[in-house]
Write an enzyme that holds these catalytic residues in place. Structure first.
Site, PDB file in Angstrom:
ATOM      1  N   ASP A 167       0.692  -1.303   0.154  1.00 20.76           N
ATOM      2  CA  ASP A 167      -0.076   0.117   0.037  1.00 20.76           C
ATOM      3  C   ASP A 167       0.874   1.426  -0.094  1.00 20.76           C
ATOM      4  O   ASP A 167       0.511   2.309   0.640  1.00 20.76           O
ATOM      5  CB  ASP A 167      -0.991  -0.069   1.035  1.00 20.76           C
ATOM      6  CG  ASP A 167      -2.085  -1.313   1.189  1.00 20.76           C
ATOM      7  OD1 ASP A 167      -1.892  -1.788   0.447  1.00 20.76           O
ATOM      8  OD2 ASP A 167      -2.889  -1.034   2.011  1.00 20.76           O
ATOM      9  N   LYS A 210      -6.888  -4.939  -3.156  1.00 23.10           N
ATOM     10  CA  LYS A 210      -7.801  -5.438  -2.081  1.00 23.10           C
ATOM     11  C   LYS A 210      -8.873  -4.506  -1.600  1.00 23.10           C
ATOM     12  O   LYS A 210      -8.434  -3.405  -1.647  1.00 23.10           O
ATOM     13  CB  LYS A 210      -7.167  -6.005  -0.884  1.00 23.10           C
ATOM     14  CG  LYS A 210      -6.187  -4.937  -0.371  1.00 23.10           C
ATOM     15  CD  LYS A 210      -4.956  -5.386   0.403  1.00 23.10           C
ATOM     16  CE  LYS A 210      -4.289  -4.525   0.856  1.00 23.10           C
ATOM     17  NZ  LYS A 210      -4.897  -3.347   1.651  1.00 23.10           N
ATOM     18  N   CYS A 263      -2.029  -2.769   7.444  1.00 24.68           N
ATOM     19  CA  CYS A 263      -1.901  -3.662   6.580  1.00 24.68           C
ATOM     20  C   CYS A 263      -0.485  -4.318   6.285  1.00 24.68           C
ATOM     21  O   CYS A 263      -0.422  -5.515   6.194  1.00 24.68           O
ATOM     22  CB  CYS A 263      -1.945  -2.904   5.068  1.00 24.68           C
ATOM     23  SG  CYS A 263      -3.939  -2.544   4.953  1.00 24.68           S
TER      24      CYS A 263
HETATM   25  C1  VGL Z   1      -4.706   0.608   5.739  1.00 21.01           C
HETATM   26  C2  VGL Z   1      -6.095   1.680   7.223  1.00 21.01           C
HETATM   27  C3  VGL Z   1      -7.235   1.442   6.385  1.00 21.01           C
HETATM   28  C4  VGL Z   1      -3.320   0.394   5.273  1.00 21.01           C
HETATM   29  C5  VGL Z   1      -5.803   0.422   4.879  1.00 21.01           C
HETATM   30  O1  VGL Z   1      -3.091   0.195   4.311  1.00 21.01           O
HETATM   31  O2  VGL Z   1      -2.623  -0.160   6.574  1.00 21.01           O
HETATM   32  N1  VGL Z   1      -4.952   1.309   7.076  1.00 21.01           N
HETATM   33  N2  VGL Z   1      -6.954   0.832   5.122  1.00 21.01           N
END
Ligand code: VGL
Ligand code: ZN
Length: 198
Positions: A13, A100, A148
């Site tokens: 991410d 995702k 994540c």
């Molecule tokens: C994430 C919060 C909400 C992440 C993704 O990538 O860590 N954190 N969605």
């Protein structure tokens, strides 16, 4: 960190909404890890390791978001600037991307998505990609340590991969002070190792 052709580097991410200070869920120090991630990617490729990236990839309305009953500000909406990989991230040609959350799931782990209403888990294609390349060791970096990165590393370990986290190429959301530190402790308890990218 030493890579070989049984290793995979999973870049979690590294998207504008997390990594850019102007992102909607900007992680303190998120942009500062990008050069370190780039070095790790270059080292992995030079040693024949696989590199895979994940993207949080949400619809505009999802119970993952506070406005729809969840906890998070709107972030990483599919096809928007916030969902794009950070421009300073040097993505290798042909980089496999695992997205995702596209159906409104909570997509914390790169390996699985959870329907926030029914709780049902669905796998992503990540495990199949790794197995298809004969991967035995998974090295995780990216954002965010307490969500994540943690979920992806714990799943990798649970799936039987030797699992390492690049301690200098992750950063935490820290919704509550100390979340990042607690996440590191939880990963260590699960048998995950920590190494520096350099
Ligand atoms: C994430 C919060 C909400 C992440 C993704 O990538 O860590 N954190 N969605
Ligand atoms: Zn999200």
């Amino acid at each position: 960190m030493h890579y070989d052709d049984r290793a995979a580097l999973v870049v979690v991410d590294l998207q504008n909404d997390f990594a850019d200070p102007a992102g909607s869920l900007s992680v303190t120090g998120g942009d500062a890890i990008v050069p370190t991630v780039n070095e790790a990617v270059a080292a992995a490729i030079a040693s024949g390791a696989l590199v895979v990236a994940t993207q949080d990839w949400h619809p505009p309305d999802t119970p993952h978001f506070a406005k729809d009953g969840g906890v998070w500000p709107v972030h990483c909406v599919a096809g928007t600037w916030g969902a794009e990989l950070h421009p300073a991230f040097e993505a290798p040609v042909g980089l496999p991307l695992v997205r995702k959350g596209s159906n409104g799931e909570d997509g914390y782990s790169g390996f699985s998505m959870r329907d926030p209403v029914t709780g049902t888990e669905h796998p992503t294609e990540l495990e199949a990609i790794l197995r298809g390349h004969g991967v035995e060791r998974v090295v995780v970096c990216g954002l965010a340590t307490d969500y994540c990165v943690k979920a992806t590393a714990l799943d990798a370990r649970r799936l039987g991969f030797e699992t390492l986290v690049l301690a200098d190429a992750v950063a935490a959301v820290d919704l509550d002070a100390g979340d990042g530190e607690r996440a590191l402790a939880e990963m260590a308890d699960a048998g995950i190792g920590f190494v520096s990218a350099g």
